[in-house]
Design a protein around this motif. Sequence first.
Motif, PDB file in Angstrom:
ATOM      1  N   PHE A  85       0.840  -1.201   0.000  1.00 31.45           N
ATOM      2  CA  PHE A  85       0.000   0.000   0.000  1.00 31.45           C
ATOM      3  C   PHE A  85       0.879   1.257   0.000  1.00 31.45           C
ATOM      4  CE2 PHE A  85      -2.101   3.518   2.172  1.00 31.45           C
ATOM      5  CZ  PHE A  85      -3.257   3.641   1.409  1.00 31.45           C
ATOM      6  N   VAL A  86       1.846   1.287   0.926  1.00 35.86           N
ATOM      7  CA  VAL A  86       2.737   2.446   1.024  1.00 35.86           C
ATOM      8  C   VAL A  86       3.536   2.610  -0.271  1.00 35.86           C
ATOM      9  CG1 VAL A  86       4.685   3.452   2.294  1.00 35.86           C
ATOM     10  CG2 VAL A  86       2.886   2.217   3.528  1.00 35.86           C
ATOM     11  N   PHE A  87       4.105   1.496  -0.744  1.00 36.62           N
ATOM     12  CA  PHE A  87       4.894   1.494  -1.974  1.00 36.62           C
ATOM     13  C   PHE A  87       4.065   2.031  -3.155  1.00 36.62           C
ATOM     14  CE2 PHE A  87       5.695  -1.077  -5.865  1.00 36.62           C
ATOM     15  CZ  PHE A  87       6.996  -0.711  -6.149  1.00 36.62           C
ATOM     16  N   SER A  88       2.852   1.472  -3.330  1.00 38.01           N
ATOM     17  CA  SER A  88       2.011   1.869  -4.469  1.00 38.01           C
ATOM     18  C   SER A  88       1.548   3.309  -4.364  1.00 38.01           C
ATOM     19  CB  SER A  88       0.794   0.958  -4.580  1.00 38.01           C
ATOM     20  OG  SER A  88       1.199  -0.387  -4.613  1.00 38.01           O
ATOM     21  N   TYR A 109       2.499   6.073  -7.003  1.00 39.01           N
ATOM     22  CA  TYR A 109       1.395   6.681  -7.749  1.00 39.01           C
ATOM     23  C   TYR A 109       1.462   8.207  -7.674  1.00 39.01           C
ATOM     24  CZ  TYR A 109      -3.352   7.812  -9.277  1.00 39.01           C
ATOM     25  OH  TYR A 109      -4.430   8.343  -9.937  1.00 39.01           O
ATOM     26  N   LEU A 110       1.712   8.728  -6.471  1.00 43.67           N
ATOM     27  CA  LEU A 110       1.795  10.180  -6.295  1.00 43.67           C
ATOM     28  C   LEU A 110       2.956  10.758  -7.097  1.00 43.67           C
ATOM     29  CD1 LEU A 110       0.949  10.503  -2.481  1.00 43.67           C
ATOM     30  CD2 LEU A 110      -0.524  11.038  -4.433  1.00 43.67           C
ATOM     31  N   TYR A 170       5.328  -3.046 -13.704  1.00 42.64           N
ATOM     32  CA  TYR A 170       5.070  -2.537 -15.053  1.00 42.64           C
ATOM     33  C   TYR A 170       4.041  -1.416 -14.978  1.00 42.64           C
ATOM     34  CZ  TYR A 170       2.855  -3.409 -19.740  1.00 42.64           C
ATOM     35  OH  TYR A 170       2.304  -3.344 -20.977  1.00 42.64           O
ATOM     36  N   GLY A 171       3.080  -1.578 -14.054  1.00 48.69           N
ATOM     37  CA  GLY A 171       2.014  -0.588 -13.935  1.00 48.69           C
ATOM     38  C   GLY A 171       2.401   0.633 -13.129  1.00 48.69           C
ATOM     39  N   VAL A 172       3.388   0.488 -12.239  1.00 50.83           N
ATOM     40  CA  VAL A 172       3.729   1.618 -11.374  1.00 50.83           C
ATOM     41  C   VAL A 172       5.131   2.157 -11.637  1.00 50.83           C
ATOM     42  CG1 VAL A 172       3.715   2.422  -8.994  1.00 50.83           C
ATOM     43  CG2 VAL A 172       2.344   0.480  -9.611  1.00 50.83           C
ATOM     44  N   LEU A 173       6.058   1.238 -11.906  1.00 46.09           N
ATOM     45  CA  LEU A 173       7.449   1.662 -11.998  1.00 46.09           C
ATOM     46  C   LEU A 173       7.771   2.412 -13.291  1.00 46.09           C
ATOM     47  CD1 LEU A 173       9.671   1.348  -9.917  1.00 46.09           C
ATOM     48  CD2 LEU A 173      10.559  -0.572 -11.206  1.00 46.09           C
ATOM     49  N   LEU A 215      -6.537  -0.600  -6.499  1.00 46.89           N
ATOM     50  CA  LEU A 215      -5.588  -1.436  -5.760  1.00 46.89           C
ATOM     51  C   LEU A 215      -5.394  -0.890  -4.347  1.00 46.89           C
ATOM     52  CD1 LEU A 215      -3.229  -3.562  -5.470  1.00 46.89           C
ATOM     53  CD2 LEU A 215      -1.739  -1.823  -6.408  1.00 46.89           C
ATOM     54  N   LEU A 216      -5.238   0.445  -4.239  1.00 48.29           N
ATOM     55  CA  LEU A 216      -5.013   1.062  -2.923  1.00 48.29           C
ATOM     56  C   LEU A 216      -6.195   0.822  -1.986  1.00 48.29           C
ATOM     57  CD1 LEU A 216      -3.399   4.442  -4.060  1.00 48.29           C
ATOM     58  CD2 LEU A 216      -2.241   2.515  -2.994  1.00 48.29           C
ATOM     59  N   VAL A 217      -7.424   0.989  -2.524  1.00 46.10           N
ATOM     60  CA  VAL A 217      -8.623   0.761  -1.700  1.00 46.10           C
ATOM     61  C   VAL A 217      -8.675  -0.701  -1.265  1.00 46.10           C
ATOM     62  CG1 VAL A 217     -11.155   0.711  -1.740  1.00 46.10           C
ATOM     63  CG2 VAL A 217      -9.935   2.635  -2.767  1.00 46.10           C
ATOM     64  N   ASN A 218      -8.420  -1.602  -2.223  1.00 46.67           N
ATOM     65  CA  ASN A 218      -8.503  -3.026  -1.913  1.00 46.67           C
ATOM     66  C   ASN A 218      -7.426  -3.530  -0.965  1.00 46.67           C
ATOM     67  OD1 ASN A 218     -10.841  -3.445  -3.315  1.00 46.67           O
ATOM     68  ND2 ASN A 218      -9.842  -4.158  -5.173  1.00 46.67           N
ATOM     69  N   LEU A 219      -6.249  -2.896  -0.999  1.00 49.74           N
ATOM     70  CA  LEU A 219      -5.180  -3.328  -0.094  1.00 49.74           C
ATOM     71  C   LEU A 219      -5.570  -3.075   1.361  1.00 49.74           C
ATOM     72  CD1 LEU A 219      -1.925  -2.217  -1.957  1.00 49.74           C
ATOM     73  CD2 LEU A 219      -2.547  -4.552  -1.365  1.00 49.74           C
ATOM     74  N   LEU A 220      -6.410  -2.053   1.580  1.00 52.58           N
ATOM     75  CA  LEU A 220      -6.786  -1.723   2.951  1.00 52.58           C
ATOM     76  C   LEU A 220      -8.094  -2.387   3.381  1.00 52.58           C
ATOM     77  CD1 LEU A 220      -5.879   2.055   3.350  1.00 52.58           C
ATOM     78  CD2 LEU A 220      -4.546   0.042   3.958  1.00 52.58           C
TER      79      LEU A 220
END
Length: 308
Positions: A30-33, A37-38, A279-282, A83-88
Motif C-alpha cells: 500500500f505504502v509502496f504503491s 502513484y503520487l 510494469y504498472g507503477v514503476l 488497488l489502494l482501496v482493496n489493499l486496505l
Amino acid sequence: KKMQGENLTIWSVFFLEGFSRYPRLEVVLFVFSLVMYLITVLGNSTLIFIIVLDSRLQTPMYLFLGNLSFMDICYTSASIPTLLVNLLSSQKTIIFSGCAVQMYLSLAMGSTECVLLAVMAYDRYVAICNPLRYPVIMNRRVCVQMSVVSWVTGCLTALLETGFALQIPLCGNLIDHFTCEILAVLKLACARSLLMDTIMLVVSVLLLPIPMLLICISYIFILSTILRISSAEGRNKAFSTCGAHLTVVILYFGAALSMYLKPSSSNSQKIDKIISLLYGVLTPMLNPIIYSLRNKEVKDAMKKLLGK
C-alpha cells in the motif's frame, strides 16, 4: 449476485484476489504503491506543464513525450486507486462496469504506448540520421498525425479485445489479480474461445514484436550514424538524446513481453502480479525522471519556471 440469461452467467460483481494471501505484505505494498502513484502523477503532470509552457520545448520529441506522460497518468489511474482501496479493505470487490473500464483503459493506454514508443524511435532516427531535413520531415502536421494514429490504434485494438472478452461466459468471479487484467479475467472462462485466443494473439503480435522490430531497426541506423560522428561531444549528445528513450523502451517492452508472450501456468500468476505491479507503477514513474534527468532542455525549462 448473478443475472441468469439463456444459460449464460453474467457476474455483476468480481472479487479481486490481489495480494490477500500475504496480509503482512499488503501494508508494505500500500505504502509502496501510494508513493509511486503520487510521484507518477506529480512527475508526469509537471512534465506536461513544462512542455506546454516553455516555447523552446514545442518540438516533435516533446510533443510525443507530453502524450506519453498523459498516457502514463491515465494508465496508472485506471488500476492503482482500486488497488489502494482493496489493499486496505477486507472485501476486495469491483463491479462489472468498473472491471470493464479498468480492462479497457489499461489495454488502451498500454497499446498506445507501444505504438508511441515506435513513433518516438522514428523521430530520433530522423533527428540523428537526417538532421538537415528533420524540420521538413517531422513537421507539426506529421507529428500530430502520428500521435493520433498511436491513440486510435491503441484505443481501437483495446475496444476489440475488451468487447470480445466481456462476452465470454465466465465460470467464476474471483480474479487472481489486483486489477481486471484481461489475461487474469480470461482464466475464468468456462471454455477456451478460439476467436478470443486469435484476437489476443494477433493484437499482441501487432503491438509488441512489430513496434519492437521498428524500434530495433531505427536504433541500428542511429548507432551506425553515431559511430561515424567524428567529435566525441557530438557522439555524446546523440547518445544522450537516445539513451532516455532506449531505457524506457527496454523497461516497458521487457515487462510487457514477459507477461503477454509467455505460456501461462498456475504458479506464474504470483510472478505475473509482481511484474504487472512493477510494469504498472514503476515505468510510468520512471518515464519523466529518465527523460528529465538525461535532458538539459527540460532542466533549463524547470529552472526557468521555478525562477519565475
